[in-house]
Design an enzyme around this catalytic site. Structure first.
Site, PDB file in Angstrom:
ATOM      1  N   HIS A  32      34.963  56.796 -83.519  1.00  0.00           N
ATOM      2  CA  HIS A  32      35.040  56.283 -82.157  1.00  0.00           C
ATOM      3  C   HIS A  32      33.693  56.446 -81.470  1.00  0.00           C
ATOM      4  O   HIS A  32      33.046  57.486 -81.592  1.00  0.00           O
ATOM      5  CB  HIS A  32      36.111  57.093 -81.406  1.00  0.00           C
ATOM      6  CG  HIS A  32      36.254  56.719 -79.967  1.00  0.00           C
ATOM      7  ND1 HIS A  32      37.091  55.717 -79.551  1.00  0.00           N
ATOM      8  CD2 HIS A  32      35.674  57.212 -78.849  1.00  0.00           C
ATOM      9  CE1 HIS A  32      37.022  55.612 -78.232  1.00  0.00           C
ATOM     10  NE2 HIS A  32      36.172  56.510 -77.783  1.00  0.00           N
ATOM     11  N   ASP A  35      47.502  57.984 -69.923  1.00  0.00           N
ATOM     12  CA  ASP A  35      46.045  57.806 -69.864  1.00  0.00           C
ATOM     13  C   ASP A  35      45.711  56.508 -69.123  1.00  0.00           C
ATOM     14  O   ASP A  35      44.797  56.460 -68.308  1.00  0.00           O
ATOM     15  CB  ASP A  35      45.459  57.780 -71.286  1.00  0.00           C
ATOM     16  CG  ASP A  35      43.960  57.521 -71.268  1.00  0.00           C
ATOM     17  OD1 ASP A  35      43.239  58.327 -70.653  1.00  0.00           O
ATOM     18  OD2 ASP A  35      43.511  56.510 -71.830  1.00  0.00           O
ATOM     19  N   LYS A  62      43.378  59.573 -77.112  1.00  0.00           N
ATOM     20  CA  LYS A  62      43.405  58.311 -77.866  1.00  0.00           C
ATOM     21  C   LYS A  62      43.198  58.563 -79.357  1.00  0.00           C
ATOM     22  O   LYS A  62      43.647  57.796 -80.200  1.00  0.00           O
ATOM     23  CB  LYS A  62      42.326  57.372 -77.357  1.00  0.00           C
ATOM     24  CG  LYS A  62      42.565  56.921 -75.925  1.00  0.00           C
ATOM     25  CD  LYS A  62      41.511  55.931 -75.504  1.00  0.00           C
ATOM     26  CE  LYS A  62      41.642  55.512 -74.075  1.00  0.00           C
ATOM     27  NZ  LYS A  62      40.918  56.311 -73.125  1.00  0.00           N
ATOM     28  N   SER A  66      40.881  62.260 -72.005  1.00  0.00           N
ATOM     29  CA  SER A  66      41.214  60.845 -72.131  1.00  0.00           C
ATOM     30  C   SER A  66      40.803  60.323 -73.514  1.00  0.00           C
ATOM     31  O   SER A  66      41.604  59.683 -74.217  1.00  0.00           O
ATOM     32  CB  SER A  66      40.505  60.071 -71.015  1.00  0.00           C
ATOM     33  OG  SER A  66      40.542  58.699 -71.240  1.00  0.00           O
TER      34      SER A  66
HETATM   35  N1  URA Z   1      36.393  56.531 -72.214  1.00  0.00           N
HETATM   36  C1  URA Z   1      37.681  56.902 -72.163  1.00  0.00           C
HETATM   37  O1  URA Z   1      38.474  56.531 -73.015  1.00  0.00           O
HETATM   38  N2  URA Z   1      38.100  57.681 -71.150  1.00  0.00           N
HETATM   39  C2  URA Z   1      37.277  58.121 -70.184  1.00  0.00           C
HETATM   40  O2  URA Z   1      37.710  58.836 -69.302  1.00  0.00           O
HETATM   41  C3  URA Z   1      35.944  57.720 -70.241  1.00  0.00           C
HETATM   42  C4  URA Z   1      35.526  56.928 -71.284  1.00  0.00           C
END
Ligand code: URA
Length: 443
Positions: A82, A161, A187, A183
Site C-alpha cells: 500500500h 472509516d 484498511k 485509518s
Molecule cells: N489515507 C487514509 O486511508 N486515511 C487517512 O486518514 C489518510 C490517508
C-alpha cells in the site's frame, strides 16, 4: 456511558478505556452519537493523541465495523502493498504482476484518485473494458485465477472509516498521526494477507511533507500492525518530485508496462525492484534485499511479468492487447511541449504542482463525484539531476481541450527549479523501517 464524558476525558488529555472507545464508535456508527459530538472528539484526539492501547482499540473498532475479507484458497504467500499516495504512483500496475511472476499473490483494497494524487482504480480503468471485482466472491475468483486480488472499497467494508474520514475532511482533523495510522491500518487489517508492505510517501507531492512526520507515522503503523500480529515492512519513499515520468492515467499504464518490459524510468524500476525484494525477503525466498533486488531485475528481463499482467487484464474484462499496442489505450491526440526558459541542472520538480497541472487537464478529480479523462496528462521529459538547455522540452502535455491548457503550462514552468551547479539525483527510497533485526536496512 455518555459520549460527552468520553469527549471531556479526551479533551483533558486522559487515556480512554477500551470500553469507552468501543461505546463511542459503535454508537456513532449506529447514528446514536451525532456528527457534532464526534467532531469534538476527533479534535480532542488531534490535540491530545492516543496511546498504543487506545489506538489498538480504535483500529479494532474500524476493522470490525464491516465485512472482513479472507480467502479460502489464497494459493500462495499473500502480500498487501500500500502506498500513502502521490503523484505518478503507478506502482501496483507493475508490482502486482512482477510479484505474481514469483508466485507471490497481491491482495489489496484500493481507492479512486482525489485532488492532485491519482488512484490505482482509475489507472487500471483506462484500459478499455477493465473493471475490478465488485464483491468478495469476484475478488476471490480473481485472486485464484491470477494471483492478484485487488478491489475498490465498498460500503460493506470499513463503513466506520468511511464515515470518520468524511467527517475529518470537513473538520480539519485529517492531519492527525493516530487518526491517519488507524485509518490506513484498518484498511490493511480488514483484508487477509501474510505481509504488509507500506510505501509511505514523503515530500511536496505527498500527504506528509517532512521526514519527521513520515517517520512518526511509519512507527505508529508498525506498532498497530505488530499488535494485530501482521508482518510488516515500511519504506519511506521520495515524493518531492513525481514518481517516474508519466502523470495521468493511460500514460501511467504505458510507463508501468514499459517497466515490465525491462525499460521505463530508472527511479520507478528501482522502486519496483526494491518492493519486490522486500516481498521475497518476507516470504523467505531470499536472504537479503540486495539478493531480492537482483532477482527482481532479472525477472523484469523475462516475459513472465507481462504475461501475468495480460492475465489480470483479461480476467477483469479488459483488452490485453494494450500491452503490445498502446494505440488501443485512450490517449489524447494533441500535445504541447513546455520549453525550458533557462539552462541549468534541474534541482527540484514540485510534485504537487505537477499533479495539479495534470488535474487541470482533466486527469484528476477536484471532487469525489467528478469524472476524469483517462487520455490526458503530463510526461516529464527531464527529472531532477538532469541538465537542460534553454529552449529544450521540459515536459509534454497531452490534452483534449484548451480551456485550462495555459494555466497547466504555467504550473509546469513554476514546478521546475534550476541550479547552476550539478545536482545529484535523489534516492527513491529514503529510509526503511523493518519490524525486527533479522531484516536488514537497505539505505
Ligand atoms: N489515507 C487514509 O486511508 N486515511 C487517512 O486518514 C489518510 C490517508
Amino acid at each position: 456511558m455518555r459520549a460527552i464524558d468520553i469527549i471531556e476525558k479526551k479533551r483533558d488529555g486522559k487515556a480512554l478505556e477500551a470500553s469507552e472507545i468501543e461505546f463511542l464508535l459503535k454508537e456513532y456508527l449506529h447514528q446514536n452519537v451525532p456528527d457534532y459530538q464526534m467532531s469534538a472528539f476527533l479534535m480532542a484526539v488531534y490535540f491530545n493523541g492516543m496511546n498504543s492501547e487506545e489506538l489498538q482499540e480504535f483500529t479494532r473498532q474500524m476493522i470490525h465495523s464491516g465485512e472482513m475479507i479472507t480467502f479460502e484458497n489464497p494459493g500462495g504467500f499473500l502480500i498487501d502493498k500500500h502506498s500513502t499516495g502521490g503523484v505518478g504512483d503507478k506502482t501496483t500496475i507493475a508490482l502486482a504482476p512482477l510479484l505474481a511472476a514469483f508466485g507471490i499473490s497481491t491482495t489489496k483494497l484500493t481507492g479512486k484518485g482525489l485532488g492532485h494524487t491519482g488512484g490505482t482504480i482509475d489507472k487500471f480503468e483506462s484500459i478499455p473494458g477493465f473493471h475490478f471485482p465488485e464483491n468478495k466472491e469476484q475478488l476471490q475468483e480473481l485472486l485464484s485465477q491470477t494471483g492478484i486480488g485487488i478491489m475498490g472499497y465498498s460500503d460493506s467494508i470499513l463503513p466506520l472509516d468511511k464515515k470518520l474520514y468524511a467527517l475529518r475532511d470537513v473538520t480539519g482533523t485529517v492531519a492527525s498521526i493516530p487518526l491517519i495510522a488507524s485509518s490506513i491500518m484498518s484498511k490493511k487489517l480488514a483484508i487477509e494477507s501474510q505481509g504488509i508492505i507500506l510505501d509511505v510517501k514523503v515530500g511536496k507531492g505527498a500527504f506528509l511533507k517532512t521526514l519527521e512526520q513520515a517517520r512518526t507515522l511509519a512507527h505508529t503503523m508498525l506498532e498497530i500492525g505488530q499488535r494485530f500480529g501482521r508482518k510488516m515492512v515500511i519504506h519511506l519513499s521520495n515524493m518531492e518530485e513525481p514518481l517516474g515520468q508519466a502523470v495521468g492515467n493511460s500514460l501511467e499504464v504505458i510507463e508501468a508496462i514499459e517497466t515490465l518490459k525491462g525499460k521505463g524510468p530508472q527511479c520507478f524500476r528501482d522502486l519496483i525492484a526494491e518492493l519486490a525484494a522486500t516481498a521475497l525477503l518476507m516470504k523467505g525466498d531470499v536472504e537479503s534485499i540486495k539478493e531480492g533486488k537482483q532477482k527482481a531485475l532479472e525477472m523484469l528481463q523475462t516475459e513472465l511479468p507481462l504475461q501475468k499482467l495480460r492475465q489480470l487484464i483479461e480476467a477483469c474484462g479488459g483488452n490485453a492487447q494494450v500491452v503490445d499496442d498502446y494505440a488501443l489505450l485512450p490517449l489524447a491526440k494533441k500535445t504541447l511541449e513546455v520549453k525550458a526558459q533557462q539552462s541549468g541542472w534541474i534541482s527540484a520538480i514540485d510534485a504537487q504542482m505537477i499533479g495539479k497541472a495534470a488535474m487541470l487537464l482533466g486527469a484528476g478529480r477536484a471532487t469525489k463525484e467528478a469524472s476524469i479523462d483517462h487520455s490526458v496528462g503530463v510526461i516529464l521529459e527531464k527529472k531532477t539531476g538532469e541538465f537542460i538547455n534553454a529552449g529544450d522540452t521540459l515536459a509534454s502535455l497531452y490534452y483534449q481541450n484548451e480551456n485550462e491548457l495555459q494555466a497547466s503550462e504555467k504550473m509546469i514552468q513554476q514546478a521546475y527549479q534550476f541550479s547552476d551547479t550539478q545536482v545529484i539525483k535523489p534516492k527513491i527510497i529514503v529510509e526503511s523501517v523493518f519490524e525486527n533485526d533479522e531484516l536488514e536496512i537497505t539505505n
